[in-house]
Design an enzyme around this catalytic site. Structure first.
Site, mmCIF file in Angstrom:
data_model
loop_
_atom_site.group_PDB
_atom_site.id
_atom_site.type_symbol
_atom_site.label_atom_id
_atom_site.label_comp_id
_atom_site.label_asym_id
_atom_site.label_seq_id
_atom_site.Cartn_x
_atom_site.Cartn_y
_atom_site.Cartn_z
ATOM 1 C CB ALA A 22 -2.089 -1.149 9.296
ATOM 2 C CG ASP A 23 0.351 -6.414 8.570
ATOM 3 O OD1 ASP A 23 0.412 -6.648 7.357
ATOM 4 O OD2 ASP A 23 1.328 -6.025 9.233
ATOM 5 C CE LYS A 56 -3.913 -5.489 4.632
ATOM 6 N NZ LYS A 56 -2.872 -4.530 4.425
ATOM 7 C CD GLU A 79 6.433 -0.595 8.788
ATOM 8 O OE1 GLU A 79 6.279 -0.792 7.572
ATOM 9 O OE2 GLU A 79 5.933 -1.337 9.646
ATOM 10 C CB THR A 83 -0.963 -0.012 1.213
ATOM 11 O OG1 THR A 83 -1.462 -1.342 1.397
ATOM 12 C CG2 THR A 83 -2.132 0.937 0.990
ATOM 13 C CE LYS A 100 3.174 0.201 10.265
ATOM 14 N NZ LYS A 100 3.073 -0.324 8.899
ATOM 15 N N GLY A 101 3.951 -4.801 10.579
ATOM 16 C CA GLY A 101 5.174 -5.594 10.554
ATOM 17 C C GLY A 101 5.111 -6.806 9.655
ATOM 18 N N GLY A 102 3.976 -6.948 8.931
ATOM 19 C CA GLY A 102 3.891 -8.052 7.983
ATOM 20 C C GLY A 102 5.032 -8.017 6.975
ATOM 21 C CG ASP A 154 3.861 2.304 7.184
ATOM 22 O OD1 ASP A 154 3.744 1.547 6.198
ATOM 23 O OD2 ASP A 154 4.681 2.095 8.097
#
Ligand SMILES: O=C(CO)[C@H](O)[C@H](O)COP(=O)(O)O
Length: 223
Positions: free
Chosen positions: A82-83, A120, A102, A28, A93-95, A80
């Site tokens: 997000a998952d 999401k 971040e 994204t 986050k952090g996928g 940014d």
């Protein structure tokens, strides 16, 4: 236009001349970086910092002026993905493995815009395994402590090897299934020796921008 691109392009409308902009990571954020580059070609004057080597590389390739962190005090706006996003605008986050950088960017931004497609949005965080970045030293001890918090753990792999972050660490994906108190869990995880940070982002989001399959975009501001 796909929903991720819709959300990303909406967020980029909020960028103004002179801003320092934080660039997120993922599919994204990719669209946001492209749109920012287009606006720069049309005359927008900004400087940017990136949350990952991948995003920095893309920004450089597209001609976005990057600035060293040592030359800035604060970031005006970070955009940014997000998952997962819950109704209180808490995030997982952090996928994409960039959660530490971040979170540093989000925490040092005047405004933090999160861009997602509708898939999401969740009632409770936790269906998506929570990424936790840990130092590789004695990782089994750190992982045991994570398990004591009630999750199943899996070390993230990439091409049959441990995935290594931009910071030289590894990621443990922790499946909690349902996270009821994200703020508390964030604190508990980060107290474990060996943990660098985790993908729970609480009270950081200024605005959530959601792209829908039918072409609509919604902006939800943090109350
Ligand atoms: O946190 C992230 C990277 O570390 C991404 O923002 C998150 O994984 C969402 O990715 P995408 O936009 O590709 O769905």
């Amino acid at each position: 236009m796909n929903p991720k691109q819709l959300a990303a392009e909406k967020a980029v409308e909020f960028i103004e001349d002179g801003m320092v902009v934080g660039l997120g990571t993922g599919s994204t954020a990719y669209w946001a970086i492209h749109k920012i580059a287009q606006r720069i070609q049309e005359g927008l004057r900004i400087r940017a910092v990136a949350s990952s080597r991948d995003s920095e590389e893309l920004a450089n390739k597209l001609g976005i002026p990057m600035v060293p962190f040592s030359e800035i005090e604060v970031i005006d706006l970070t955009i940014d993905g997000a998952d997962e996003v819950d109704p209180h605008l808490n995030l997982i986050k952090g996928g994409g493995g960039a959660l530490v950088r971040e979170k540093i960017l989000a925490s040092n931004s005047k405004r933090f815009f999160v861009i997602v497609d509708e898939s999401k949005r969740v009632e409770h965080l936790g269906q998506f395994p929570l990424p936790v970045e840990i130092v590789p030293f004695a990782a089994n001890f750190t992982i045991n402590k994570l398990k004591e918090l009630g999750c199943n753990t899996r070390i993230r792999m990439s091409n049959d090897k441990e995935y290594i972050t931009d910071n030289g660490n590894i990621i443990v994906d922790c499946n909690f299934e349902k996270i009821v108190e994200p703020k508390e869990l964030n604190k508990q995880i980060n107290l474990i020796p060996g943990v660098v940070d985790n993908g729970l982002f609480t009270r950081l989001v200024s605005s959530l921008i959601i792209g829908y399959n039918d072409g609509k975009v919604m902006v939800i501001d943090q109350p």
